[in-house]
Write a protein that holds these residues in place. Structure first.
Motif, PDB file in Angstrom:
ATOM      1  N   PRO A  75       0.848  -1.198   0.000  1.00 29.42           N
ATOM      2  CA  PRO A  75       0.000   0.000   0.000  1.00 29.42           C
ATOM      3  C   PRO A  75       0.884   1.249   0.000  1.00 29.42           C
ATOM      4  O   PRO A  75       2.114   1.144   0.045  1.00 29.42           O
ATOM      5  CB  PRO A  75      -0.770  -0.139   1.319  1.00 29.42           C
ATOM      6  N   VAL A  76       0.277   2.398  -0.038  1.00 30.85           N
ATOM      7  CA  VAL A  76       0.918   3.725  -0.007  1.00 30.85           C
ATOM      8  C   VAL A  76       1.469   4.117  -1.381  1.00 30.85           C
ATOM      9  O   VAL A  76       1.261   5.227  -1.849  1.00 30.85           O
ATOM     10  CB  VAL A  76       2.044   3.845   1.049  1.00 30.85           C
ATOM     11  N   ALA A 108       5.205   0.924   3.922  1.00 28.58           N
ATOM     12  CA  ALA A 108       3.966   0.143   3.810  1.00 28.58           C
ATOM     13  C   ALA A 108       3.459  -0.325   5.167  1.00 28.58           C
ATOM     14  O   ALA A 108       2.258  -0.530   5.357  1.00 28.58           O
ATOM     15  CB  ALA A 108       4.199  -1.063   2.901  1.00 28.58           C
ATOM     16  N   CYS A 118       3.633   1.382   7.940  1.00 23.14           N
ATOM     17  CA  CYS A 118       3.496   2.534   8.835  1.00 23.14           C
ATOM     18  C   CYS A 118       2.106   3.163   8.730  1.00 23.14           C
ATOM     19  O   CYS A 118       1.689   3.590   7.640  1.00 23.14           O
ATOM     20  CB  CYS A 118       4.564   3.566   8.473  1.00 23.14           C
ATOM     21  N   GLY A 119       1.409   3.247   9.845  1.00 18.78           N
ATOM     22  CA  GLY A 119       0.068   3.844   9.868  1.00 18.78           C
ATOM     23  C   GLY A 119       0.104   5.316   9.487  1.00 18.78           C
ATOM     24  O   GLY A 119      -0.797   5.808   8.789  1.00 18.78           O
ATOM     25  N   ARG A 160       0.218   5.904   5.784  1.00 18.50           N
ATOM     26  CA  ARG A 160      -1.055   5.659   5.100  1.00 18.50           C
ATOM     27  C   ARG A 160      -1.981   6.863   5.210  1.00 18.50           C
ATOM     28  O   ARG A 160      -2.827   7.094   4.359  1.00 18.50           O
ATOM     29  CB  ARG A 160      -1.743   4.435   5.686  1.00 18.50           C
TER      30      ARG A 160
END
Ligand code: SF4
Ligand code: F3S
Ligand code: FES
Length: 261
Positions: free
Chosen positions: A114-115, A179, A181-182, A185
């Motif tokens: 993600p990201v 990816a 890391c909150g 995001r």
């Protein structure tokens, strides 16, 4: 009357085929191609025989060669050096070329990180994200003396310092820490543990003429060290085992000491 002696069935002969029977792997890949938006994202399952020493790179290559030439994923070095093959393996960021199938169950999932901008299936554009982060942080050596050609003449430095710089220089820009890391995001401009590590590394470099204040100003906001919520996912997943938590804590302490916080 003679006692009836039960006869044990003979043990099943161990044929070479039985002892070497390969596990059948069922690999579910999250598929989506932004160039074909009419086809929704979906899971697609592939099956391959496990083999000794098989990595996800080998399994995916086999799938692409024998089952589905349209499957997209990235590999360059196959040795954990280029950082291009990171993906979510059962939801956890990892380098596919360094992940052995023997360490996974017979069924597992693969999804893109993600990201980062999705190119297609398991392929993401980490390079674009890293370039943007590096430009925001000016993450290159700013020479004290611009007349020195660093390509020809390296300044002398103590072996301990060279080791400390080398330790942080092992980052392969794979994007696993981002990816995981909150904050990354939620905040598109957050520089991530990879960016904070770059600042920690440049700060050590005697060739760089910037002061501590200059460095900490670059990361002294919510897109830098103050955006970090100490979730430590970055530290847990870094395939190079970089001391990311230590570096982030160090930057925070220095900023407090310098009165920048
Ligand atoms: Fe990858 Fe670790 Fe570098 Fe993050 S710090 S980009 S996880 S090598
Ligand atoms: Fe993210 Fe790592 Fe901080 S996971 S919130 S950069 S400790
Ligand atoms: Fe280079 Fe995996 S292919 S790190």
């Amino acid at each position: 009357m003679n006692a009836v002696i039960p006869i044990k069935p003979a043990a099943a002969a161990q044929t070479p085929a039985a002892t070497t029977m390969a596990r059948r792997l069922r690999i579910k890949v999250l598929r989506y191609n932004p160039a074909l938006p009419a086809i929704d994202a979906h899971w697609q399952a592939y099956e391959v025989d496990d083999a000794p020493g098989m990595t996800l790179f080998i399994a995916l290559s086999e799938i692409r060669e024998t089952q589905d030439a349209s499957l997209q994923f990235d590999f360059v070095c196959r040795a954990g050096i280029c950082g291009s093959c990171a993906m979510l393996v059962n939801g956890r960021p990892a380098l596919a070329c360094r992940t052995l199938t023997k360490d996974l169950g017979s069924e597992f999932t693969l999804a893109p990180l993600p990201v980062f901008e999705l190119i297609g299936d398991l392929s993401v554009n980490t390079g674009k994200w890293m370039r943007g982060m590096s430009e925001r942080l000016q993450a290159w050596v700013h020479q004290q003396d611009p007349t020195i050609d660093l390509g020809r003449l390296e300044a002398r430095m103590e072996p301990e310092l060279a080791d400390a710089i080398y330790e942080l220089d092992r980052c392969v820009e794979c994007g696993c820490c981002v990816a995981a890391c909150g904050t990354a995001r939620m905040r598109p401009d957050f520089v991530g543990a990879v960016g904070l590590n770059k600042i920690a590394r440049l700060r050590l470099d005697p060739r760089d003429g910037r002061s501590d204040d200059d460095f900490y100003e670059l990361v002294g906001d919510d897109d830098g060290v103050f955006g970090c919520m100490s979730l430590l996912g970055c530290h847990d997943v870094c395939p190079k085992q970089l001391p990311l938590a230590t570096q982030i804590a160090f930057i925070r302490r220095k900023m407090v000491a310098l009165g920048i916080s």
